[in-house]
Design a protein around this motif. Structure first.
Motif, PDB file in Angstrom:
ATOM      1  N   PHE A 128       0.841  -1.192   0.000  1.00 62.45           N
ATOM      2  CA  PHE A 128       0.000   0.000   0.000  1.00 62.45           C
ATOM      3  C   PHE A 128       0.876   1.242   0.000  1.00 62.45           C
ATOM      4  CE2 PHE A 128      -2.763  -2.761   2.898  1.00 62.45           C
ATOM      5  CZ  PHE A 128      -3.499  -3.265   1.837  1.00 62.45           C
ATOM      6  N   GLY A 129       0.399   2.285  -0.655  1.00 63.03           N
ATOM      7  CA  GLY A 129       1.072   3.578  -0.599  1.00 63.03           C
ATOM      8  C   GLY A 129       0.283   4.564   0.236  1.00 63.03           C
ATOM      9  N   THR A 130       0.294   5.823  -0.206  1.00 62.92           N
ATOM     10  CA  THR A 130      -0.348   6.885   0.580  1.00 62.92           C
ATOM     11  C   THR A 130      -1.860   6.885   0.443  1.00 62.92           C
ATOM     12  OG1 THR A 130      -0.059   8.427  -1.265  1.00 62.92           O
ATOM     13  CG2 THR A 130       1.658   8.391   0.426  1.00 62.92           C
ATOM     14  N   GLY A 131      -2.408   6.078  -0.465  1.00 60.65           N
ATOM     15  CA  GLY A 131      -3.846   6.115  -0.679  1.00 60.65           C
ATOM     16  C   GLY A 131      -4.643   5.139   0.143  1.00 60.65           C
ATOM     17  N   ILE A 132      -4.010   4.427   1.068  1.00 63.80           N
ATOM     18  CA  ILE A 132      -4.748   3.411   1.831  1.00 63.80           C
ATOM     19  C   ILE A 132      -5.831   4.038   2.693  1.00 63.80           C
ATOM     20  CG2 ILE A 132      -3.038   3.472   3.692  1.00 63.80           C
ATOM     21  CD1 ILE A 132      -3.677   0.542   4.231  1.00 63.80           C
ATOM     22  N   PHE A 164      -3.950  -9.236   2.289  1.00 60.04           N
ATOM     23  CA  PHE A 164      -3.013  -8.150   2.581  1.00 60.04           C
ATOM     24  C   PHE A 164      -2.549  -8.216   4.037  1.00 60.04           C
ATOM     25  CE2 PHE A 164      -6.085  -6.821  -0.645  1.00 60.04           C
ATOM     26  CZ  PHE A 164      -5.231  -6.534  -1.707  1.00 60.04           C
ATOM     27  N   SER A 165      -3.490  -8.424   4.935  1.00 57.46           N
ATOM     28  CA  SER A 165      -3.125  -8.491   6.355  1.00 57.46           C
ATOM     29  C   SER A 165      -2.211  -9.686   6.627  1.00 57.46           C
ATOM     30  CB  SER A 165      -4.389  -8.584   7.216  1.00 57.46           C
ATOM     31  OG  SER A 165      -5.178  -9.699   6.849  1.00 57.46           O
ATOM     32  N   ASP A 166      -2.485 -10.822   5.969  1.00 53.59           N
ATOM     33  CA  ASP A 166      -1.630 -12.004   6.149  1.00 53.59           C
ATOM     34  C   ASP A 166      -0.209 -11.729   5.664  1.00 53.59           C
ATOM     35  OD1 ASP A 166      -3.866 -14.155   6.774  1.00 53.59           O
ATOM     36  OD2 ASP A 166      -4.546 -13.010   5.049  1.00 53.59           O
ATOM     37  N   ALA A 167      -0.104 -11.034   4.540  1.00 52.65           N
ATOM     38  CA  ALA A 167       1.222 -10.724   3.997  1.00 52.65           C
ATOM     39  C   ALA A 167       1.994  -9.815   4.943  1.00 52.65           C
ATOM     40  CB  ALA A 167       1.084 -10.074   2.622  1.00 52.65           C
ATOM     41  N   ILE A 168       1.314  -8.818   5.502  1.00 50.46           N
ATOM     42  CA  ILE A 168       1.996  -7.903   6.433  1.00 50.46           C
ATOM     43  C   ILE A 168       2.485  -8.663   7.662  1.00 50.46           C
ATOM     44  CG2 ILE A 168       1.614  -5.951   7.993  1.00 50.46           C
ATOM     45  CD1 ILE A 168      -0.258  -4.777   5.846  1.00 50.46           C
ATOM     46  N   GLU A 169       1.660  -9.535   8.187  1.00 49.36           N
ATOM     47  CA  GLU A 169       2.075 -10.305   9.367  1.00 49.36           C
ATOM     48  C   GLU A 169       3.263 -11.209   9.046  1.00 49.36           C
ATOM     49  OE1 GLU A 169      -1.579 -12.152  10.389  1.00 49.36           O
ATOM     50  OE2 GLU A 169      -2.328 -10.437  11.548  1.00 49.36           O
ATOM     51  N   ARG A 170       3.264 -11.800   7.864  1.00 50.82           N
ATOM     52  CA  ARG A 170       4.394 -12.652   7.474  1.00 50.82           C
ATOM     53  C   ARG A 170       5.675 -11.824   7.304  1.00 50.82           C
ATOM     54  NH1 ARG A 170       3.855 -17.843   5.681  1.00 50.82           N
ATOM     55  NH2 ARG A 170       1.740 -18.730   5.781  1.00 50.82           N
ATOM     56  N   ILE A 171       5.549 -10.639   6.732  1.00 49.17           N
ATOM     57  CA  ILE A 171       6.724  -9.769   6.590  1.00 49.17           C
ATOM     58  C   ILE A 171       7.303  -9.449   7.965  1.00 49.17           C
ATOM     59  CG2 ILE A 171       7.468  -7.437   5.950  1.00 49.17           C
ATOM     60  CD1 ILE A 171       5.450  -7.571   3.625  1.00 49.17           C
ATOM     61  N   VAL A 230       8.277   0.835   0.360  1.00 49.54           N
ATOM     62  CA  VAL A 230       8.174   1.800  -0.738  1.00 49.54           C
ATOM     63  C   VAL A 230       7.251   2.938  -0.318  1.00 49.54           C
ATOM     64  CG1 VAL A 230       7.484   2.150  -3.133  1.00 49.54           C
ATOM     65  CG2 VAL A 230       8.564  -0.013  -2.444  1.00 49.54           C
ATOM     66  N   ASP A 231       7.795   4.110  -0.164  1.00 48.87           N
ATOM     67  CA  ASP A 231       7.101   5.357   0.164  1.00 48.87           C
ATOM     68  C   ASP A 231       6.649   5.432   1.619  1.00 48.87           C
ATOM     69  OD1 ASP A 231       6.420   7.918  -0.561  1.00 48.87           O
ATOM     70  OD2 ASP A 231       4.416   7.384  -1.236  1.00 48.87           O
ATOM     71  N   ILE A 232       5.953   4.370   2.105  1.00 45.06           N
ATOM     72  CA  ILE A 232       5.457   4.367   3.476  1.00 45.06           C
ATOM     73  C   ILE A 232       5.211   2.914   3.875  1.00 45.06           C
ATOM     74  CG2 ILE A 232       3.002   4.581   2.841  1.00 45.06           C
ATOM     75  CD1 ILE A 232       2.882   6.666   5.222  1.00 45.06           C
ATOM     76  N   PRO A 233       5.483   2.528   5.114  1.00 54.22           N
ATOM     77  CA  PRO A 233       5.184   1.150   5.506  1.00 54.22           C
ATOM     78  C   PRO A 233       3.694   0.851   5.328  1.00 54.22           C
ATOM     79  CG  PRO A 233       6.598   2.203   7.132  1.00 54.22           C
ATOM     80  CD  PRO A 233       6.147   3.280   6.194  1.00 54.22           C
ATOM     81  N   SER A 234       3.386  -0.249   4.687  1.00 56.49           N
ATOM     82  CA  SER A 234       1.986  -0.584   4.405  1.00 56.49           C
ATOM     83  C   SER A 234       1.184  -0.691   5.692  1.00 56.49           C
ATOM     84  CB  SER A 234       1.901  -1.897   3.627  1.00 56.49           C
ATOM     85  OG  SER A 234       2.471  -1.748   2.351  1.00 56.49           O
ATOM     86  N   GLY A 235       0.065   0.033   5.729  1.00 53.52           N
ATOM     87  CA  GLY A 235      -0.791   0.042   6.899  1.00 53.52           C
ATOM     88  C   GLY A 235      -0.663   1.301   7.721  1.00 53.52           C
ATOM     89  N   SER A 248      -2.383   0.830  11.252  1.00 52.06           N
ATOM     90  CA  SER A 248      -3.519  -0.090  11.158  1.00 52.06           C
ATOM     91  C   SER A 248      -3.123  -1.396  11.828  1.00 52.06           C
ATOM     92  CB  SER A 248      -3.885  -0.340   9.696  1.00 52.06           C
ATOM     93  OG  SER A 248      -4.203   0.858   9.038  1.00 52.06           O
ATOM     94  N   GLN A 249      -4.073  -2.300  11.871  1.00 49.80           N
ATOM     95  CA  GLN A 249      -3.798  -3.644  12.382  1.00 49.80           C
ATOM     96  C   GLN A 249      -3.903  -4.626  11.228  1.00 49.80           C
ATOM     97  OE1 GLN A 249      -2.714  -4.529  15.354  1.00 49.80           O
ATOM     98  NE2 GLN A 249      -2.741  -2.403  16.064  1.00 49.80           N
ATOM     99  N   PRO A 250      -2.789  -5.155  10.731  1.00 52.05           N
ATOM    100  CA  PRO A 250      -1.410  -4.898  11.115  1.00 52.05           C
ATOM    101  C   PRO A 250      -0.774  -3.817  10.241  1.00 52.05           C
ATOM    102  CG  PRO A 250      -1.479  -6.762   9.660  1.00 52.05           C
ATOM    103  CD  PRO A 250      -2.901  -6.278   9.776  1.00 52.05           C
ATOM    104  N   THR A 251       0.454  -3.433  10.583  1.00 56.62           N
ATOM    105  CA  THR A 251       1.246  -2.481   9.803  1.00 56.62           C
ATOM    106  C   THR A 251       2.664  -3.024   9.655  1.00 56.62           C
ATOM    107  OG1 THR A 251      -0.027  -0.538  10.470  1.00 56.62           O
ATOM    108  CG2 THR A 251       2.244  -0.156   9.804  1.00 56.62           C
ATOM    109  N   VAL A 252       3.227  -2.867   8.477  1.00 54.99           N
ATOM    110  CA  VAL A 252       4.595  -3.344   8.238  1.00 54.99           C
ATOM    111  C   VAL A 252       5.586  -2.594   9.126  1.00 54.99           C
ATOM    112  CG1 VAL A 252       6.485  -3.312   6.543  1.00 54.99           C
ATOM    113  CG2 VAL A 252       4.227  -4.151   5.879  1.00 54.99           C
ATOM    114  N   LYS A 253       6.506  -3.336   9.721  1.00 58.35           N
ATOM    115  CA  LYS A 253       7.617  -2.752  10.464  1.00 58.35           C
ATOM    116  C   LYS A 253       8.848  -2.799   9.570  1.00 58.35           C
ATOM    117  CE  LYS A 253       5.856  -3.883  15.073  1.00 58.35           C
ATOM    118  NZ  LYS A 253       6.123  -4.565  16.358  1.00 58.35           N
TER     119      LYS A 253
END
Length: 521
Positions: free
Chosen positions: A140-144, A152-159, A169-174, A183-188
């Motif tokens: 996700f970028g700035t438009g989330i 999407f949430s599963d991918a963030i948790e796996r990351i 890229v640009d901002i951590p997703s979430g 958000s729950q979750p958000t990329v670290k």
């Protein structure tokens, strides 16, 4: 950190306005992806043979990641891409083009499309993401906006549980780009490659544990993309669709105070332009010498006859009563310059400045110059040409060839008056005393009389819709000029003001508003 900050809305506006200026969005995406790839190389050192996994969403942020994947593969990295969704859901042509290229890179890039948690789990295992040297977060970028759903949430948790180096890229997703709320979750992320300019949310305390090191990367965005009014501004600020149960008056009741012994067309043009822009009602309060003439112009106009052949102080009670039911008042078109009229105009402005949005044009500008009024706190837009601005400020206006000088001049005058100033010219200059924008729509055919009155009607309608005066003035200049350009395309420079009015709907439809952001997540 001293880098400039740009909100997500401002970034979306600049992105679209860059395309309006002639820079294809694909160029910006190419530069963004290359910037991310370069930052990955900087972190890993020798890139050949290193394992890179890009997790891409279906929007432009994902497109930036796809471009980064191509560049990293061309440098010798072993690249895998997991697209969260099917190819068919990629939202923009630029991102689709990048995906099509990657599909042909069958020896250097592995691709997976995943739509469910089970598919994600399988791809994660097959591509051995847990053994990657770096994971690029391009979900996700700035438009989330809205809740983050699977996959999407599963991918963030796996990351987050991977233990790998993560480059966002640009901002951590979430992460909310403006507020910094996660958000729950958000990329670290370990590194966030912020594109073009910093997003304000990255600097908030709530974002600290998610952004890691922040790198601001240029992507070749023209500075003018933030300065020139364009379709991005229109798309960002125009109201959405009207509710089905809207009633008369919900979208503007415009009062035009204008007309006099010498001019009847000016107030009629302003009122008709307001209606064509989308106002529900347009009332013209005109001296009795021209009221019937204005009434005859169109059955769409409501005309209230004043007491004399010209505007006088005795008309003030009626005007104030009419203004009470109005959402914006235009003062000035065709009024004349007699001392009695000037006294009536300044008295009217004094009474309304804290109550009703105002557009001050034509002879009302001359009246204001004769007795300055402090408009600080008023929702007022003043629309002078260069001669009127000289009269209003008491100083010479820089020539059209000195655009920077004009911008500083208009900014200074706007600050002094406490109002938005829209200098009408080949390149319009708009300022509220703090911000400055310019408008490049319009053409020499619009030197015909009456186009300034049309502009007043457009701006008044936008003010009636609740837009801030600076935004209303910017959009008004753009729409008015674009309508003139559309008319000139059909008629050449053989225009009348009514030709511009008739093209206002087409100018507005050309950039109908869509919601900014990533829907349905």
């Amino acid at each position: 950190m001293c880098a400039e900050v740009l909100s997500s809305r401002e970034m979306a506006i600049a992105d679209e306005n860059a395309a309006f200026l002639g820079l294809p969005r694909a160029f910006l995406m190419e530069n963004a992806g290359r910037a991310v790839a370069d930052e990955v190389v900087k972190r890993l050192g020798a890139i050949r043979g290193r394992r890179v996994v890009v997790i891409a969403g279906p929007g432009n942020n994902g497109g930036d990641g796809l471009v980064a994947a191509r560049h990293l593969a061309s440098m010798g990295a072993r690249v895998s891409v997991i697209l969260l969704g099917r190819e068919s859901v990629i939202r923009t042509e630029e991102a689709r083009a990048s995906w099509r290229v990657l599909k042909q890179m069958i020896l250097s890039v592995e691709l997976r499309e995943v739509f469910t948690p089970e598919e994600l789990s399988a791809a994660w295992s097959e591509l051995k993401v847990g053994e990657a040297d770096v994971i690029v977060d391009a979900i996700f970028g700035t438009g989330i906006r809205g809740r983050i759903r699977s996959p999407f949430s599963d991918a963030i948790e796996r990351i987050n549980s991977s233990g790998r180096l993560v480059v966002a890229v640009d901002i951590p997703s979430g992460l909310n780009p403006d507020t910094g709320e996660p958000s729950q979750p958000t990329v670290k992320a370990d590194v966030t490659v912020c594109l073009h300019k910093l997003k304000p949310g990255l600097l908030k305390p709530s974002a600290k544990e998610f952004v890691g090191e922040i790198v601001v990367a240029g992507i070749g965005m023209p500075p003018e993309a933030e300065l020139v009014v364009g379709p991005g501004d229109l798309r960002a600020y125009l109201p959405g669709r009207r509710p089905p149960h809207a009633k008369k008056g919900d979208f503007g009741r415009i009062l035009v105070v204008g007309g006099g012994p010498d001019y009847s067309g000016a107030p009629a043009l302003a009122a008709l332009a307001a209606l064509r822009t989308g106002a529900d009602l347009a009332v013209v309060a005109a001296p009795k010498s021209v009221a019937d003439v204005i009434r005859a112009f169109s059955p769409n106009l409501i005309v209230r006859k004043l007491s004399s052949d010209k505007l006088v102080l005795e008309d003030l009670p009626l005007l104030l009563k009419l203004a009470e039911r109005s959402t914006c008042v235009i003062v000035g078109p065709g009024l004349g310059t007699g001392p009695e009229t000037f006294r009536a105009v300044t008295a009217l402005l004094d009474h309304l400045k804290e109550k009703t949005p105002l557009v001050i044009d034509a002879d009302a500008i001359k009246a204001l110059a004769s007795r300055p009024i402090n408009l600080s706190g008023a929702k007022a837009v003043i629309t002078p040409h260069a001669g009127e601005l000289k009269l209003l400020s008491g100083r010479e206006v820089p020539p059209p060839t000195d655009l920077r000088g004009r911008m500083e001049f208009v900014k200074g005058v706007a600050a002094e008056l406490g109002a938005v100033v829209l200098l009408k010219a080949h390149v319009d200059v708009i300022s509220n005393g703090e911000r400055v924008k310019i408008n490049i729509t319009g053409n020499p055919g619009m030197t015909v009389g009456g186009t300034g009155d049309v502009l007043s009607g457009v701006v008044a309608t936008l003010l009636s819709w609740g837009l801030e005066p600076f935004v209303a003035a910017c959009l008004g200049a753009f729409v008015n000029g674009l309508a003139g350009d559309l008319a000139a395309k059909k008629l050449g420079y053989h225009l009348t003001a009514t030709d511009v009015i008739e093209h206002l709907p087409e100018a507005l439809r050309a950039y109908e508003r869509v919601e900014l952001g990533t829907p349905g997540l």
